[in-house]
Design an enzyme around this catalytic site. Structure first.
Site, short mmCIF file in Angstrom:
data_model
loop_
_atom_site.label_atom_id
_atom_site.label_comp_id
_atom_site.label_asym_id
_atom_site.label_seq_id
_atom_site.Cartn_x
_atom_site.Cartn_y
_atom_site.Cartn_z
N GLU A 51 9.19 -3.86 10.73
CA GLU A 51 9.56 -2.57 10.13
C GLU A 51 10.07 -1.60 11.19
O GLU A 51 9.41 -1.34 12.20
CB GLU A 51 8.35 -1.96 9.40
N ASP B 154 0.84 -1.20 0.00
CA ASP B 154 0.00 0.00 0.00
C ASP B 154 0.88 1.26 0.00
O ASP B 154 0.38 2.38 -0.08
CB ASP B 154 -0.98 0.00 1.17
N SER B 155 2.21 1.06 0.04
CA SER B 155 3.15 2.17 -0.17
C SER B 155 2.91 2.77 -1.56
O SER B 155 3.38 3.88 -1.84
CB SER B 155 4.60 1.70 -0.03
O1 KIV Z 1 3.51 -1.18 1.68
C1 KIV Z 1 4.69 -1.54 1.71
O2 KIV Z 1 5.48 -1.25 0.82
C2 KIV Z 1 5.13 -2.30 2.86
C3 KIV Z 1 6.59 -2.57 2.97
C4 KIV Z 1 7.27 -1.36 3.42
C5 KIV Z 1 6.86 -3.75 3.82
O3 KIV Z 1 4.35 -2.67 3.68
#
Ligand code: KIV
Length: 352
Positions: free
Chosen positions: A224, A85-86
């Site tokens: 994280e 979701d990044s």
């Molecule tokens: O959404 C994302 O990219 C993540 C990673 C940072 C693990 O959850």
């Protein structure tokens, strides 16, 4: 024996035909073309990851959000491709991961599924799609697999209701990766993107929540932004792999965000959100900027497209007929423009 080998040959031909038929949407010998499909027989499964973990071989995970990034991960041999979701931040330009919707995530998932055949595909459950009830969580997870083409889902947090949801999703037959430490969807209660596990109670919480996710049936846990000793403690007591991001080297694997590791976002806003723990393995953003400026300059000066990039020819007789036709239609100006173009192209060919 001859009958058997004939049958075998026949089966091979049929299999080959079927392969071609199933790719019949890929036109042969056309102007446009994409990367070749990868070898699907090498697809990474939970069993492969378990084997790697058992042997102490680090697991590699990178995010991808579209077809080209997925193809890159595939060809690089990355084990797990996370449609994170990044995407909300690095693709859509939001300041947090909160605004992205499940429908938007599904678009990213489908594009990635078309590009990455080998890695295990994991789709993030976005904020607001799994917190209300286990039923909501299962429904959202089902959509990620059914409509998004993913193999598994990831969810953040390990509160009792989250653990119940993770369990329900696993019971529905969907593989789940947990995510503890800094959980960006919880910035409202964390007070921002803050590292976790930096005091005794917070460090213990990281370990306890990772264990609870394992108990719930998760096949891996993302840690994280936690100190390395805290990640080491969690990794040593868990039977499932830990995947670290900003969690030091003592994890079973590592994950980074595609744009961050490639140094893709050189815009000041994005430079601001590139995390400190991220090693930039390239400065792709600089390369992109340079190419775009060069393109702009060449189009502006008229040097692009030159003869090398104007490949479609029309024979002298056809062009003659075309000019006559234009004139008969009363389009003398168009005929002169075409004649002038022929002359210029000829001149460029001689001088180039
Ligand atoms: O959404 C994302 O990219 C993540 C990673 C940072 C693990 O959850």
């Amino acid at each position: 024996m001859a009958v058997f080998s004939n049958l075998l040959r026949h089966a091979t031909v049929l299999r080959h035909r079927f392969t071609l038929r199933s790719m019949s949407n890929i036109p042969e010998n056309t102007v446009y073309g994409g990367p070749k499909p990868q070898n699907t027989e090498q697809r990474v499964t939970l069993a492969h990851l378990k084997q790697k973990h058992k042997k102490g071989i680090p697991i590699t995970m990178v995010t991808a959000y579209d077809y080209p990034s997925a193809v890159h991960l595939d060809t690089a041999g990355i084990d797990i491709c996370l449609v994170g979701d990044s995407a909300a931040m690095v693709v859509h330009g939001y300041d947090t991961t909160l605004p992205i919707t499940l429908d938007e995530m599904l678009v990213h998932c489908r594009a990635v599924a078309r590009g990455a055949n080998r890695p295990l595909l994991v789709g993030d459950l976005p904020f607001g799609t799994y917190e209300s009830s286990s039923q909501q969580a299962v429904d959202s997870a089902v959509r990620i697999l059914k409509e998004g083409g993913m193999d598994a889902i990831k969810l953040e947090g390990a509160s009792p209701s989250r653990i119940t949801a993770a369990k329900a999703i696993v019971e529905a037959g969907i593989a789940v990766i947990g995510h503890v430490g800094l959980t960006p969807q919880a910035i409202s209660v964390l007070g921002g993107f803050r590292p976790q596990g930096r005091n005794i109670s917070s460090a213990v919480k990281v370990v306890e929540t990772a264990l609870a996710l394992q108990e719930a049936g998760c096949f891996a846990v993302v840690l994280e932004c936690v100190p390395a000793p805290v990640a080491a403690a969690a990794t040593s007591i868990l039977g499932i792999p830990t995947i670290g991001i900003g969690a030091g080297p003592f994890c079973s694997g590592q994950v980074l965000v595609y744009h961050d590791l490639l140094g893709m976002l050189q815009h000041p806003h994005h430079a601001k959100v590139t995390p400190k723990f991220c090693k930039q393995y390239a400065h792709v953003g600089d390369v992109i900027n340079k190419a775009l400026v060069e393109y702009k300059d060449e189009v502006t000066s008229g040097s692009f497209p030159g003869p090398d990039h104007s490949p479609y020819k029309i024979s002298a007789s056809e062009v003659g007929g075309f000019l006559d036709e234009l004139k008969q239609m009363g389009l003398d100006k168009a005929a002169s423009a075409a004649a002038e173009a022929v002359e210029k192209m000829e001149k460029n060919k001689i001088t180039s």
